[in-house]
Design a protein around this motif. Sequence first.
Motif, PDB file in Angstrom:
ATOM      1  N   UNK A  44       0.815  -1.211   0.000  1.00 29.19           N
ATOM      2  CA  UNK A  44       0.000   0.000   0.000  1.00 29.19           C
ATOM      3  C   UNK A  44       0.853   1.268   0.000  1.00 29.19           C
ATOM      4  N   UNK A  45       2.025   1.234   0.653  1.00 32.69           N
ATOM      5  CA  UNK A  45       2.892   2.415   0.665  1.00 32.69           C
ATOM      6  C   UNK A  45       3.449   2.705  -0.728  1.00 32.69           C
ATOM      7  N   UNK A  46       3.859   1.667  -1.430  1.00 33.28           N
ATOM      8  CA  UNK A  46       4.347   1.833  -2.801  1.00 33.28           C
ATOM      9  C   UNK A  46       3.220   2.324  -3.702  1.00 33.28           C
ATOM     10  N   UNK A  51       0.496   6.202  -7.082  1.00 35.85           N
ATOM     11  CA  UNK A  51      -0.773   6.848  -7.409  1.00 35.85           C
ATOM     12  C   UNK A  51      -0.611   8.366  -7.440  1.00 35.85           C
ATOM     13  N   UNK A  52       0.058   8.915  -6.449  1.00 38.78           N
ATOM     14  CA  UNK A  52       0.286  10.361  -6.410  1.00 38.78           C
ATOM     15  C   UNK A  52       1.078  10.814  -7.637  1.00 38.78           C
ATOM     16  N   UNK A  53       2.129  10.113  -7.961  1.00 35.88           N
ATOM     17  CA  UNK A  53       2.952  10.450  -9.124  1.00 35.88           C
ATOM     18  C   UNK A  53       2.143  10.363 -10.420  1.00 35.88           C
ATOM     19  N   UNK A  54       1.392   9.282 -10.582  1.00 38.40           N
ATOM     20  CA  UNK A  54       0.602   9.088 -11.797  1.00 38.40           C
ATOM     21  C   UNK A  54      -0.435  10.200 -11.977  1.00 38.40           C
ATOM     22  N   UNK A  55      -1.113  10.564 -10.896  1.00 35.74           N
ATOM     23  CA  UNK A  55      -2.178  11.559 -10.979  1.00 35.74           C
ATOM     24  C   UNK A  55      -1.657  12.991 -11.097  1.00 35.74           C
ATOM     25  N   UNK A  56      -0.577  13.303 -10.411  1.00 35.00           N
ATOM     26  CA  UNK A  56      -0.124  14.694 -10.371  1.00 35.00           C
ATOM     27  C   UNK A  56       0.894  15.060 -11.437  1.00 35.00           C
ATOM     28  N   UNK A  94       3.633  -6.438  -5.212  1.00 35.61           N
ATOM     29  CA  UNK A  94       4.068  -7.271  -4.116  1.00 35.61           C
ATOM     30  C   UNK A  94       4.695  -6.377  -3.067  1.00 35.61           C
ATOM     31  N   UNK A  95       4.591  -6.771  -1.844  1.00 32.22           N
ATOM     32  CA  UNK A  95       5.179  -5.985  -0.762  1.00 32.22           C
ATOM     33  C   UNK A  95       6.090  -6.832   0.089  1.00 32.22           C
ATOM     34  N   UNK A  96       6.353  -6.419   1.242  1.00 38.53           N
ATOM     35  CA  UNK A  96       7.146  -7.064   2.302  1.00 38.53           C
ATOM     36  C   UNK A  96       8.103  -6.072   2.870  1.00 38.53           C
TER      37      UNK A  96
END
Length: 96
Positions: A44-46, A51-56, A94-96
């Motif tokens: 979720x952090x990634x 998401x912020x980069x893509x939208x802004x 994927x996370x971790x």
Amino acid sequence: MTKTVTLFNPTASKKESSTPLENKAYEHQIQTVGFIDNSKPNFNFLADELETLLLTRLGVKKVIRERKNAASLPAPAEMLKRMIEECDLIIAGSGD
């Protein structure tokens, strides 16, 4: 007996040109990006940062986020169908 192992470096070198989403050579502008979260910690952090980069900065109009029930299970068929219908680009994470 000698075996050959080929290793690939998955990182890309930084290019001086624009990013692929900014490249005007694409016939179809990416408007909607989907994220499929595999339910591992920290994805979720990634996804938040992307998401912020893509939208802004990259002109994406909408981001859709879905979450699988478990990392070891495939995404449900209905989820995939909906994402394919609605998204120009899907990122399975994927996370971790």
